[in-house]
Design an enzyme around this catalytic site. Structure first.
Site, short mmCIF file in Angstrom:
data_model
loop_
_atom_site.label_atom_id
_atom_site.label_comp_id
_atom_site.label_asym_id
_atom_site.label_seq_id
_atom_site.Cartn_x
_atom_site.Cartn_y
_atom_site.Cartn_z
N HIS A 14 8.10 -1.64 12.81
CA HIS A 14 6.90 -2.10 12.11
C HIS A 14 6.97 -3.57 11.72
CE1 HIS A 14 3.20 -1.78 9.92
NE2 HIS A 14 3.74 -1.89 8.72
N HIS B 29 -3.30 7.33 7.00
CA HIS B 29 -3.22 5.86 7.05
C HIS B 29 -4.31 5.32 7.97
CE1 HIS B 29 -1.38 1.83 7.42
NE2 HIS B 29 -0.81 2.11 6.27
N ASP C 135 0.82 -1.22 0.00
CA ASP C 135 0.00 0.00 0.00
C ASP C 135 0.85 1.27 0.00
OD1 ASP C 135 0.73 -0.79 2.63
OD2 ASP C 135 -0.86 0.40 3.53
N HIS C 136 2.16 1.10 -0.01
CA HIS C 136 3.07 2.24 -0.07
C HIS C 136 3.91 2.26 -1.35
CE1 HIS C 136 2.49 3.46 4.25
NE2 HIS C 136 2.03 2.21 4.27
#
Length: 306
Positions: free
Chosen positions: A141, A269, A67-68
């Site tokens: 993360h 986000h 998604d990035h």
């Protein structure tokens, strides 16, 4: 400077939010635009804005989750035909970003008509360009994920025309010397430039975070920042779900804003479990809990002056 959000959702695109992409317009310091992340559909989002792909000369990737980055290959090839020909591009990101870009271009038999420089980060980065300083630090993360601190250059104070005229100097090329030097000579006399211009203006400090749960490096990135751009994937309930997915809970972000003496936070986000009306209700509750903090949940195409 302006910051524009082309994608503010998490994980998947929805009817209300695209996946992550943020543009930073460096004007008046530079005629450049920097892009932070390029989720699926980023170039289509940009078509709805006055920003042109050819003006983007840096792309900073926070981490390698889809998604990035899924929008990056298409954006790069389109840049060739939208004002980017022969205009160099620098792509900064975690180790693996170079292989990802080159592999997707090779597999799709695509060629770019401009040079690309890759800067891959292992742990941290300190980068300088056009007077800007960019610092990157690893976050937490579960995969390498980075936050970027952007510090704009300090600019000279405004020329005091009235004071210069008092010594007989009329507006002209000599004013540039006054502006850009510590001292100058006029009519055989040495003057201190600081006596003829206002105070220097320190440029804004912006921290743009990749996905992360709370960690020590967040404090370095956010210290006394003018603006934080931070994920807000989980904005209600307890923090156990956020922790289990290596994300931040909204209370973590607001505590960071307070602890680092930063001026404001723009929250993006956002999980697709929350619709717009949910967010409005939660935002009102949070404003009551944190009345002294300045923060906002952003939507696609929101633009803010910095």
């Amino acid at each position: 400077m302006e910051i524009t959000f082309f994608g503010t959702g998490a994980a998947l695109p929805t009817k209300e939010r695209n996946t992550q992409a943020i543009a930073l317009n460096l004007d008046p310091y530079s005629n450049s635009i920097w892009l932070f992340d390029a989720g699926e559909g980023t170039q289509h989002q940009i078509l709805h804005h006055s920003i042109k792909l050819g003006k983007i000369n840096h792309i900073f990737i926070t981490h390698m989750h889809g998604d990035h980055i899924y929008g990056l290959p298409g954006l790069l090839t389109s840049r060739s035909f939208q004002g980017g020909e022969n205009k160099p591009l620098t792509i900064v990101g975690p180790r693996g970003i170079k292989n990802y870009v080159e592999t997707t271009l090779q597999a799709s038999l695509s060629r770019l008509n401009y040079p690309v420089t890759f800067i891959e980060i292992d742990d941290q980065l300190h980068y300088h360009h056009e007077g800007f300083t960019v610092s990157a630090y690893n976050l937490n993360h579960g995969v390498p994920s980075f936050g970027y601190r952007i510090e704009a250059p300090t600019t000279s104070g405004k020329i005091d025309v009235a004071s210069l005229r008092e010594i007989g100097m009329e507006p002209g090329p000599k004013y540039q010397e006054v502006k850009n030097s510590d001292s100058f000579i006029f009519n055989d006399k040495v003057y201190q430039s600081s006596d003829f211009k206002g105070e220097e203006k320190v440029g804004p400090k912006i921290a743009i975070f990749g996905d992360t749960m709370p960690c020590e490096n967040e404090l370095k990135l956010a210290d006394n920042a003018d603006l934080l751009v931070h994920e807000a994937t989980y904005i209600d309930g307890d923090r156990s779900l956020a922790d289990s997915h290596h994300h931040s809970h909204i209370n973590d972000v607001l505590h960071l804003l307070e602890a680092t003496n930063s001026k404001q936070a723009l929250l993006n986000h956002i999980s697709n479990r929350y619709n717009l009306s949910d967010i409005d209700v939660i935002y009102a509750e949070l404003q009551n809990q944190y009345p002294n903090l300045k923060f906002k949940f952003v939507r696609d195409f929101d633009t803010f002056e910095i």
